[in-house]
Design a protein around this motif. Structure first.
Motif, PDB file in Angstrom:
ATOM      1  N   SER A  51     -33.930  26.394  74.159  1.00 13.39           N
ATOM      2  CA  SER A  51     -34.828  27.398  74.730  1.00 13.39           C
ATOM      3  C   SER A  51     -34.159  28.764  74.831  1.00 13.39           C
ATOM      4  O   SER A  51     -32.924  28.857  74.898  1.00 13.39           O
ATOM      5  N   PRO A  52     -34.958  29.824  74.894  1.00 13.43           N
ATOM      6  CA  PRO A  52     -34.388  31.157  75.111  1.00 13.43           C
ATOM      7  C   PRO A  52     -33.568  31.248  76.402  1.00 13.43           C
ATOM      8  O   PRO A  52     -32.565  31.956  76.447  1.00 13.43           O
ATOM      9  N   GLU A  53     -33.978  30.525  77.427  1.00 13.97           N
ATOM     10  CA  GLU A  53     -33.232  30.526  78.686  1.00 13.97           C
ATOM     11  C   GLU A  53     -31.837  29.939  78.496  1.00 13.97           C
ATOM     12  O   GLU A  53     -30.852  30.435  79.043  1.00 13.97           O
ATOM     13  N   GLN A  54     -31.739  28.860  77.723  1.00 14.89           N
ATOM     14  CA  GLN A  54     -30.437  28.240  77.445  1.00 14.89           C
ATOM     15  C   GLN A  54     -29.560  29.192  76.630  1.00 14.89           C
ATOM     16  O   GLN A  54     -28.359  29.303  76.884  1.00 14.89           O
ATOM     17  N   HIS A  55     -30.143  29.877  75.673  1.00 10.43           N
ATOM     18  CA  HIS A  55     -29.377  30.826  74.857  1.00 10.43           C
ATOM     19  C   HIS A  55     -28.827  31.947  75.725  1.00 10.43           C
ATOM     20  O   HIS A  55     -27.668  32.330  75.585  1.00 10.43           O
ATOM     21  N   ARG A  56     -29.648  32.458  76.623  1.00 14.02           N
ATOM     22  CA  ARG A  56     -29.232  33.536  77.522  1.00 14.02           C
ATOM     23  C   ARG A  56     -28.099  33.058  78.444  1.00 14.02           C
ATOM     24  O   ARG A  56     -27.113  33.763  78.662  1.00 14.02           O
ATOM     25  N   GLU A  57     -28.210  31.835  78.957  1.00 11.77           N
ATOM     26  CA  GLU A  57     -27.178  31.311  79.851  1.00 11.77           C
ATOM     27  C   GLU A  57     -25.848  31.123  79.118  1.00 11.77           C
ATOM     28  O   GLU A  57     -24.783  31.471  79.643  1.00 11.77           O
ATOM     29  N   LEU A  58     -25.895  30.586  77.901  1.00 15.47           N
ATOM     30  CA  LEU A  58     -24.679  30.434  77.094  1.00 15.47           C
ATOM     31  C   LEU A  58     -24.050  31.795  76.834  1.00 15.47           C
ATOM     32  O   LEU A  58     -22.833  31.974  77.002  1.00 15.47           O
ATOM     33  N   CYS A  59     -24.845  32.761  76.457  1.00 11.33           N
ATOM     34  CA  CYS A  59     -24.352  34.111  76.189  1.00 11.33           C
ATOM     35  C   CYS A  59     -23.708  34.703  77.433  1.00 11.33           C
ATOM     36  O   CYS A  59     -22.616  35.292  77.369  1.00 11.33           O
ATOM     37  N   ASP A  60     -24.344  34.546  78.578  1.00 13.29           N
ATOM     38  CA  ASP A  60     -23.795  35.068  79.842  1.00 13.29           C
ATOM     39  C   ASP A  60     -22.455  34.435  80.171  1.00 13.29           C
ATOM     40  O   ASP A  60     -21.522  35.118  80.601  1.00 13.29           O
ATOM     41  N   LYS A  61     -22.336  33.121  79.973  1.00 14.97           N
ATOM     42  CA  LYS A  61     -21.075  32.431  80.264  1.00 14.97           C
ATOM     43  C   LYS A  61     -19.950  32.948  79.362  1.00 14.97           C
ATOM     44  O   LYS A  61     -18.829  33.158  79.818  1.00 14.97           O
ATOM     45  N   LEU A  62     -20.242  33.142  78.094  1.00 20.06           N
ATOM     46  CA  LEU A  62     -19.230  33.649  77.168  1.00 20.06           C
ATOM     47  C   LEU A  62     -18.818  35.077  77.523  1.00 20.06           C
ATOM     48  O   LEU A  62     -17.639  35.420  77.490  1.00 20.06           O
ATOM     49  N   ASN A  63     -19.786  35.903  77.882  1.00 21.63           N
ATOM     50  CA  ASN A  63     -19.490  37.305  78.203  1.00 21.63           C
ATOM     51  C   ASN A  63     -18.691  37.473  79.492  1.00 21.63           C
ATOM     52  O   ASN A  63     -18.127  38.536  79.728  1.00 21.63           O
ATOM     53  N   LYS A  64     -18.615  36.444  80.316  1.00 22.54           N
ATOM     54  CA  LYS A  64     -17.797  36.509  81.534  1.00 22.54           C
ATOM     55  C   LYS A  64     -16.307  36.370  81.231  1.00 22.54           C
ATOM     56  O   LYS A  64     -15.464  36.693  82.066  1.00 22.54           O
ATOM     57  N   LEU A  65     -15.975  35.887  80.044  1.00 25.45           N
ATOM     58  CA  LEU A  65     -14.568  35.736  79.660  1.00 25.45           C
ATOM     59  C   LEU A  65     -14.001  37.085  79.234  1.00 25.45           C
ATOM     60  O   LEU A  65     -14.620  37.797  78.430  1.00 25.45           O
ATOM     61  N   PRO A  66     -12.823  37.463  79.741  1.00 24.91           N
ATOM     62  CA  PRO A  66     -12.189  38.711  79.289  1.00 24.91           C
ATOM     63  C   PRO A  66     -11.885  38.631  77.790  1.00 24.91           C
ATOM     64  O   PRO A  66     -11.441  37.599  77.284  1.00 24.91           O
ATOM     65  N   GLY A  67     -12.170  39.705  77.077  1.00 25.37           N
ATOM     66  CA  GLY A  67     -11.874  39.750  75.655  1.00 25.37           C
ATOM     67  C   GLY A  67     -12.896  39.040  74.784  1.00 25.37           C
ATOM     68  O   GLY A  67     -12.646  38.803  73.609  1.00 25.37           O
ATOM     69  N   VAL A  68     -14.064  38.713  75.348  1.00 22.72           N
ATOM     70  CA  VAL A  68     -15.116  38.046  74.580  1.00 22.72           C
ATOM     71  C   VAL A  68     -16.398  38.858  74.694  1.00 22.72           C
ATOM     72  O   VAL A  68     -16.779  39.266  75.785  1.00 22.72           O
ATOM     73  N   LYS A  69     -17.048  39.097  73.562  1.00 25.82           N
ATOM     74  CA  LYS A  69     -18.337  39.780  73.535  1.00 25.82           C
ATOM     75  C   LYS A  69     -19.300  38.916  72.726  1.00 25.82           C
ATOM     76  O   LYS A  69     -19.062  38.622  71.559  1.00 25.82           O
ATOM     77  N   ALA A  70     -20.374  38.457  73.370  1.00 33.00           N
ATOM     78  CA  ALA A  70     -21.372  37.618  72.711  1.00 33.00           C
ATOM     79  C   ALA A  70     -22.735  38.282  72.774  1.00 33.00           C
ATOM     80  O   ALA A  70     -23.056  38.968  73.748  1.00 33.00           O
ATOM     81  N   ASP A  71     -23.522  38.082  71.732  1.00 31.16           N
ATOM     82  CA  ASP A  71     -24.899  38.563  71.713  1.00 31.16           C
ATOM     83  C   ASP A  71     -25.678  37.662  70.766  1.00 31.16           C
ATOM     84  O   ASP A  71     -25.094  36.963  69.936  1.00 31.16           O
ATOM     85  N   TYR A  72     -26.997  37.670  70.905  1.00 33.97           N
ATOM     86  CA  TYR A  72     -27.818  36.830  70.045  1.00 33.97           C
ATOM     87  C   TYR A  72     -29.125  37.528  69.712  1.00 33.97           C
ATOM     88  O   TYR A  72     -29.509  38.510  70.346  1.00 33.97           O
TER      89      TYR A  72
END
Length: 92
Positions: A63-84
């Motif tokens: 789902s779009p909600e799952q994609h957004r949550e995965l992206c948010d978790k990755l973006n919380k890591l220093p040195g990581v930039k995620a987008d979809y």
């Protein structure tokens, strides 16, 4: 009636300092593995000349909600930039 083509979701993840960050990124991707249909990892260099930056490309299901949550978790890591993005041939 024409067949409705599916929406495709593609996520890109830019990782700096791969040696320090890769394990944390991998843990998140493993936890969310059921959403990942296709994964491609790219980085410059081989053997003793590996680059510190890498790019991961994912084709996602779910789902779009799952994609957004995965992206948010990755973006919380220093040195990581995620987008979809979602791609479709439908005119909506």
């Amino acid at each position: 009636m024409a067949e409705k083509l599916p929406i495709k979701t593609v996520m890109t993840i830019l990782v700096e300092n791969r040696r320090e960050t890769a394990e944390k990124v991998q843990k998140i991707l493993t936890a969310w593995g059921c959403l990942i249909k296709t994964r491609l990892g790219l980085h410059d260099g081989v053997l003793d000349n590996c680059s510190e930056a890498g790019l991961i490309v994912l084709e996602l299901v779910g789902s779009p909600e799952q994609h957004r949550e995965l992206c948010d978790k990755l973006n919380k890591l220093p040195g990581v930039k995620a987008d979809y993005m979602e791609l479709s041939f439908d005119e909506e």
